[in-house]
Design a protein around this motif. Structure first.
Motif, mmCIF file in Angstrom:
data_model
loop_
_atom_site.group_PDB
_atom_site.id
_atom_site.type_symbol
_atom_site.label_atom_id
_atom_site.label_comp_id
_atom_site.label_asym_id
_atom_site.label_seq_id
_atom_site.Cartn_x
_atom_site.Cartn_y
_atom_site.Cartn_z
ATOM 1 N N UNK A 1 0.641 -1.147 -0.511
ATOM 2 C CA UNK A 1 0.253 0.142 0.029
ATOM 3 C C UNK A 1 0.724 1.287 -0.355
ATOM 4 N N UNK A 2 0.432 2.383 -0.342
ATOM 5 C CA UNK A 2 1.391 3.494 -1.152
ATOM 6 C C UNK A 2 1.588 3.975 0.464
ATOM 7 N N UNK A 3 2.456 4.943 0.955
ATOM 8 C CA UNK A 3 1.924 5.096 2.037
ATOM 9 C C UNK A 3 0.956 6.386 2.085
ATOM 10 N N UNK A 4 0.611 7.000 1.645
ATOM 11 C CA UNK A 4 -0.621 8.175 1.754
ATOM 12 C C UNK A 4 -2.270 7.481 0.959
ATOM 13 N N UNK A 5 -2.036 6.250 0.371
ATOM 14 C CA UNK A 5 -3.152 5.607 1.182
ATOM 15 C C UNK A 5 -3.815 5.361 1.368
ATOM 16 N N UNK A 6 -5.323 5.277 1.931
ATOM 17 C CA UNK A 6 -5.820 4.717 3.249
ATOM 18 C C UNK A 6 -6.067 3.375 3.163
ATOM 19 N N UNK A 7 -5.873 2.876 4.529
ATOM 20 C CA UNK A 7 -5.541 1.613 4.555
ATOM 21 C C UNK A 7 -7.314 0.792 3.746
ATOM 22 N N UNK A 8 -6.903 -0.583 3.740
ATOM 23 C CA UNK A 8 -8.270 -1.069 2.927
ATOM 24 C C UNK A 8 -8.859 -1.928 3.995
ATOM 25 N N UNK A 9 -7.761 -2.474 4.253
ATOM 26 C CA UNK A 9 -8.177 -3.984 5.983
ATOM 27 C C UNK A 9 -8.206 -3.594 7.136
#
Length: 649
Positions: free
Chosen positions: A77-85
């Motif tokens: 996951x890219x650092x600035x993308x919100x978590x999805x799990x």
């Protein structure tokens, strides 16, 4: 990724490689979120669950654990993308994974399916074999984990016994003896297990061993607990002693006197149980079908007709919970009608026709089958009126109601049917059909946007339910009250959208265990989508939402909300005409809205043509459970998109 907690807590990527979860606290945080089944767990709760005496910097430590877990479960996951799990939600955290990717949830869902459908026994065996030890085995010293271990172990034991029961009923026996013997030795206080072992021994031809097993069970229960064996073990012993076969593919229920019930008594009992809802409703349908098949095997045509027609349980929803079972009942009714011929007794023919009309409410029926059901409803009504039998006429009108979803815009027609059912039921003391009449009128008033009238019918239905012991009624009326709150949230000074969503979610909690899967699945996401449309907001994009049967119609709007216009256009092109049920206006409105946003003139014209007769109604409100707002709003946008020169089909 997958998470396993039936044993030590572990995780693996899609390719099977293990996920490094870190230390014991990291695994406990993940395990605690697994146990929450997708719900948010507040930071305060997590701190209390992790530490008996939380340190001063407990919250900071928890955040560190969560951050490390996020890196582990989403390494790319890219650092600035919100978590999805592992997501932040309100004042806490939640785990967002499909239930099939978590072994605990997969086991629970498989067990639930097997309770309702014996055909799931193979999946149940696989799910039981996946246990690697006690649940959350490496989370020691935590009260929450011990509570979950105890709960899941009880479910595991139930699963072992349910699997054996299903296999015994299907004709197996000898292969189960060793496993059931070990099960009884480990859990000697589980009385049903002794009965299963005795049945397996008897099926294996070991009658003496079966009787010895039952006597050991009696000695243990009396000697160590001071309890006599229950009625089930006593009946089983009597059956074996008397040389009866205690098994069977579709055994009829027992009476309290050790005598099996015949088909007629079985279907009467099933009818009574159906009105209780929940698990009783599920079992009643199964018993009803078993009784129908038993009657057919007798070759007695009149008996078969009476058994099929005796299950006149009022039905309010236009989609079958178990389509396969409904098709089996319809097929039996049609076979019996053909055998009776045109000169068959009018009352029996009317009941069989009404049964065809009521049970033919599956979304995947062929056009020819739907047309036969529609004709059956009208013929049943005509014959019932000629018989001057109020109960028969009420049942026939139930079929007429369920077959009145052939086209959008028929709320007034359904209201007249509901009013006649209610009048009949009131005059002739038919309380179950009085409830049906009230609910039909509630739905009709809801579809017409008359919330005050619908509320009066909801109140009256609840009062009737209190005296007729109909627990499904308050479940349905709770959804109506949520639908009314949603409508008012779009008015000045009304409740907020968040309050309306909370009402929907509370109604969803009540429906989950009501024994109506054909109604339950996908309903909450559709309701939330309708609420968002009322407030001119995009569709929800949570990938874990289960849209159930409404997925094809919601998908174009979900893709649009994600900025994927071309994919939305392709999804819209694949959308079929909605099924002819309570939700058809809602689904046509979703099609119209997506077509207008994408500029798809042909699809917009098709939706407009379907919706014109429903111009005065509210979309989705014919269900009495949700609303997308006035149909007229969607019709206007569809007509504007289609343009004045675009012919409508």
């Amino acid at each position: 990724m997958r998470i396993d907690a039936l044993g030590a807590v572990r995780a693996s990527h899609d390719d099977g490689s293990p996920v490094g979860l870190g230390g014991p606290r990291h695994r406990e945080v993940l395990a605690r979120l697994v146990a929450a089944e997708g719900r948010m767990v507040t930071t305060d709760t997590l701190v209390d669950d992790l530490w008996t005496d939380p340190p001063a910097r407990a919250v900071g430590a928890l955040r560190t654990f969560v951050a490390a877990l996020r890196r582990a479960v989403e390494p790319d996951r890219p650092p600035r993308d919100p978590p999805r799990v592992l997501v932040t939600e309100g004042p806490g955290y939640a785990l967002r994974l499909p239930r099939e990717d978590v072994d605990v949830h997969r086991f629970e869902d498989t067990l639930a399916r097997a309770r309702h459908n014996p055909d799931a026994v193979t999946d149940l065996g696989t799910a039981l074999a996946a246990w690697r030890g006690p649940a959350y085995a490496d989370v020691t010293g935590s009260v929450w984990a011990q509570r979950e271990r105890t709960r899941l172990e009880e479910l595991r034991l139930e699963g072992v016994e349910l699997r054996a029961h299903i296999l015994l009923d299907s004709g197996e026996g000898a292969a189960l003896v060793a496993g059931l013997g070990a099960h009884v030795a480990e859990h000697p206080w589980r009385e049903p297990a002794w009965g299963l072992l005795a049945r397996a021994l008897h099926r294996a031809g070991r009658q003496a061993d079966a009787l010895a097993t039952l006597r050991r069970a009696r000695a243990m229960l009396v000697g160590q607990l001071g309890l006599d064996p229950g009625a089930g073990l006593r009946r089983l012993e009597a059956d074996i002693l008397n040389g009866y076969e205690p098994l069977g593919a579709a055994p009829a229920p027992w009476t309290g006197h050790g005598v099996r019930l015949g088909p007629r008594t079985t279907v009467d009992l099933a009818r009574t149980l159906a009105l209780a809802g929940g698990e009783a409703l599920v079992h009643s349908r199964r018993d009803r079908l078993a009784a129908v098949r038993a009657a057919e095997r007798t070759g007695d045509l009149t008996l078969t007709a009476r058994i099929i027609g005796a299950y006149d349980v009022p039905a309010i929803w236009s989609r079958a919970d178990d389509p396969e079972q409904s098709r089996a009942v319809v097929a039996a009714a049609e076979r019996t009608l053909a055998a009776l011929g045109p000169d068959g007794p009018a009352d029996l023919v009317a009941r069989l026709l009404a049964t065809v009309a009521v049970e033919s409410r599956s979304a995947d029926l062929s056009r020819a089958a739907l047309e036969r059901a529609h004709q059956a409803a009208r013929r049943a009504e005509t014959l019932a009126r000629e018989q001057a039998d109020p109960a028969l006429l009420a049942f026939a009108l139930n079929g007429v109601f369920l077959q009145s979803f052939s086209n959008p815009g028929l709320a007034l027609v359904r209201d007249r049917t509901g009013a006649e059912i209610l009048g009949l039921a009131t005059r002739h003391a038919l309380p179950d059909f009085a409830v049906l009449g009230r609910l039909v009128r509630l739905q009709s008033a809801s579809a017409l946007g008359d919330l005050d009238a619908a509320l009066s019918h909801a109140d009256a239905a609840e009062q009737l339910a209190a005296t007729t012991e109909a627990p499904l009624v308050p479940v349905l009326t709770r959804w109506f009250r949520a639908r009314a709150t949603a409508a008012r949230s779009a008015e000045p000074g009304g409740p907020t959208a968040a309050e309306a969503a909370a009402h929907y979610r509370a109604a969803e909690d009540a429906l989950r265990t009501a024994g109506m899967p054909g109604l339950h699945r996908g309903l909450l996401p559709l309701a939330i989508l309708g609420l968002r449309l009322l407030h001119d907001r995009p569709a929800p994009t949570d990938p874990h939402l289960d849209w159930g049967p409404y997925g094809p119609w919601a998908r174009p709007l979900v893709l649009l909300a994600q900025g994927r216009a071309e994919e939305a256009r392709a999804a819209l092109a694949a959308v079929p005409d909605p099924p002819r049920d309570h939700m058809q206006e809602a689904l046509w409105c979703l099609t119209a809205h997506a077509a207008a946003r994408l500029g798809e003139r042909g699809t917009a014209a098709r939706a407009a043509a379907a919706l014109r007769d429903a111009r005065a109604e509210d979309a989705g409100a014919a269900s009495g459970m949700l609303t997308l707002g006035p149909v007229a709003r969607y019709l206007v946008e569809a007509e504007a998109c289609a343009g004045p020169h675009t012919p409508t089909p």
